[in-house]
Write a protein that holds these residues in place. Structure first.
Motif, PDB file in Angstrom:
ATOM      1  N   THR A  81      -5.442  -2.171  -1.979  1.00  0.00           N
ATOM      2  CA  THR A  81      -4.426  -3.228  -1.877  1.00  0.00           C
ATOM      3  C   THR A  81      -4.824  -4.359  -0.959  1.00  0.00           C
ATOM      4  O   THR A  81      -5.808  -4.237  -0.101  1.00  0.00           O
ATOM      5  CB  THR A  81      -3.214  -2.320  -1.576  1.00  0.00           C
TER       6      THR A  81
ATOM      7  N   HIS B 112      -3.068  -3.870  -6.945  1.00  0.00           N
ATOM      8  CA  HIS B 112      -1.799  -3.797  -7.017  1.00  0.00           C
ATOM      9  C   HIS B 112      -1.224  -1.967  -6.479  1.00  0.00           C
ATOM     10  O   HIS B 112      -1.989  -1.292  -6.679  1.00  0.00           O
ATOM     11  CB  HIS B 112      -0.997  -3.982  -8.175  1.00  0.00           C
ATOM     12  N   THR B 113       0.077  -2.118  -6.086  1.00  0.00           N
ATOM     13  CA  THR B 113       0.673  -0.772  -5.673  1.00  0.00           C
ATOM     14  C   THR B 113       0.490   0.041  -6.823  1.00  0.00           C
ATOM     15  O   THR B 113       0.064   1.315  -6.613  1.00  0.00           O
ATOM     16  CB  THR B 113       2.067  -0.976  -5.411  1.00  0.00           C
TER      17      THR B 113
ATOM     18  N   ASN C 147       0.657  -1.116   0.241  1.00  0.00           N
ATOM     19  CA  ASN C 147      -0.065  -0.156  -0.098  1.00  0.00           C
ATOM     20  C   ASN C 147       0.789   1.212   0.018  1.00  0.00           C
ATOM     21  O   ASN C 147       1.671   1.364   0.898  1.00  0.00           O
ATOM     22  CB  ASN C 147      -1.010   0.015   1.208  1.00  0.00           C
TER      23      ASN C 147
END
Length: 101
Positions: A81, A89-90, A42
């Motif tokens: 996340t 995803h990030t 995150n």
């Protein structure tokens, strides 16, 4: 859930200030080796830490705009996340923040 998010946001970063330097860091308490290279971290704390640096440099408008983008992404709960109970995803979270700008 809201209480958890507010607590996380309040404790996401630490600042050390002295006369000649300032250090900004997210308040991570572990190195996250278990998720390294998986694009699932995150990035909210790191982004908010960067906004503190911008404020320190006198760029409050930019800092506020970026921070508002992070808060809006968290509030909307569409991009999450795994630590927030999602599967994004990030890079998805980061793109969502950029899209808010």
């Amino acid at each position: 859930m809201l209480a958890l998010i507010l607590t996380a946001l309040l404790h996401t970063y630490d600042v050390i200030r002295a006369q000649d330097f300032a250090l900004f860091e997210p308040g991570c308490r572990h190195v996250a080796k278990d998720i390294q290279g998986q694009d699932v971290a995150n990035p909210a704390a790191m982004i908010l830490s960067a906004t503190m640096m911008l404020r320190h440099l006198g760029l409050d408008h930019h800092a506020n705009t970026i921070a508002a983008g992070v808060y809006e992404v968290v509030k909307n709960s569409k991009v999450r996340t795994p630590d927030m109970g999602g599967k994004n995803h990030t890079t998805d979270f980061t793109k969502a923040v950029i899209d808010q700008l």
